[in-house]
Design an enzyme around this catalytic site. Structure first.
Site, mmCIF file in Angstrom:
data_model
loop_
_atom_site.group_PDB
_atom_site.id
_atom_site.type_symbol
_atom_site.label_atom_id
_atom_site.label_comp_id
_atom_site.label_asym_id
_atom_site.label_seq_id
_atom_site.Cartn_x
_atom_site.Cartn_y
_atom_site.Cartn_z
ATOM 1 N N HIS A 52 38.330 -53.389 -44.435
ATOM 2 C CA HIS A 52 38.008 -52.710 -43.535
ATOM 3 C C HIS A 52 36.803 -52.775 -42.969
ATOM 4 C CE1 HIS A 52 41.909 -49.180 -44.996
ATOM 5 N NE2 HIS A 52 41.904 -50.571 -45.211
ATOM 6 N N GLU A 54 34.610 -49.639 -42.505
ATOM 7 C CA GLU A 54 34.089 -49.188 -42.699
ATOM 8 C C GLU A 54 32.921 -49.984 -44.250
ATOM 9 O OE1 GLU A 54 37.463 -46.358 -41.991
ATOM 10 O OE2 GLU A 54 36.751 -48.033 -41.968
ATOM 11 N N CYS A 82 40.781 -43.429 -44.275
ATOM 12 C CA CYS A 82 41.416 -44.027 -45.590
ATOM 13 C C CYS A 82 40.958 -43.372 -46.626
ATOM 14 C CB CYS A 82 42.175 -44.830 -45.350
ATOM 15 S SG CYS A 82 41.342 -46.328 -46.228
ATOM 16 N N CYS A 85 37.708 -46.168 -47.945
ATOM 17 C CA CYS A 85 36.659 -45.914 -47.143
ATOM 18 C C CYS A 85 36.498 -44.911 -47.768
ATOM 19 C CB CYS A 85 36.961 -45.704 -45.910
ATOM 20 S SG CYS A 85 37.489 -48.085 -45.554
#
Length: 160
Positions: A52, A54, A82, A85
């Site tokens: 991801h 992040e 999410c 993260c």
């Protein structure tokens, strides 16, 4: 630079993700008001469920600064983080998260969960959502609309 300026950089990353067939989520991590890392989702390209945007910027910033505690840091991301993260941001001791679009199906910064201020955890993160939310949402909507259209066309052509 303002939060809007940093979010503009995150949106550039989100747009770059589209050209690689990635979900358009972009992130920028700034420490003491200076950009240290910028990235976009790479889950498809790397076949990595953890790639991801992040997490990529948190990892890169930790490497650049040679420390895992990212105090005085603000994470800018086009989509509400999410659980994974948010967990990484908490563990990295990030001070602030500024995000664009809400994620009602998986958001952990207020939509579905709010890990930012859970009193059972030993760190708190200040949240500021809704910055560039319309543009962030539009990128996601257009990406998934095009993806659905490609899949439908492939089924019709028998190339699915």
């Amino acid at each position: 630079m303002t939060d809007e300026d940093f979010m503009a950089l995150a949106l550039e990353q989100a747009r770059a993700a589209i050209s690689q067939g990635e979900v358009p989520v972009g992130a920028v991590l700034a420490v003491d008001g200076e950009v240290v890392a910028a990235a976009h989702n790479l889950r498809e390209s790397l076949n990595d469920p953890c790639a991801h945007a992040e997490l990529l910027v948190i990892r890169e910033t930790s490497c650049v600064l040679k420390r895992w505690r990212l105090s005085n840091a603000t994470l800018y991301v086009t989509l509400e983080p999410c659980i994974m993260c948010m967990g990484a941001a908490l563990l990295a001791r990030i001070d602030r998260i500024v995000f664009g679009a809400l994620d009602p199906k998986g958001g952990a910064a207020g939509s579905l969960y709010d890990l930012s201020s859970d009193p059972r955890l030993n760190h708190r993160i200040v949240l500021h959502g809704g910055i560039a939310a319309d543009e962030s949402s539009q990128l996601l909507r257009e990406f998934f609309r095009a993806l659905r259209q490609r899949r439908l066309s492939a089924r019709r052509d028998g190339t699915d």
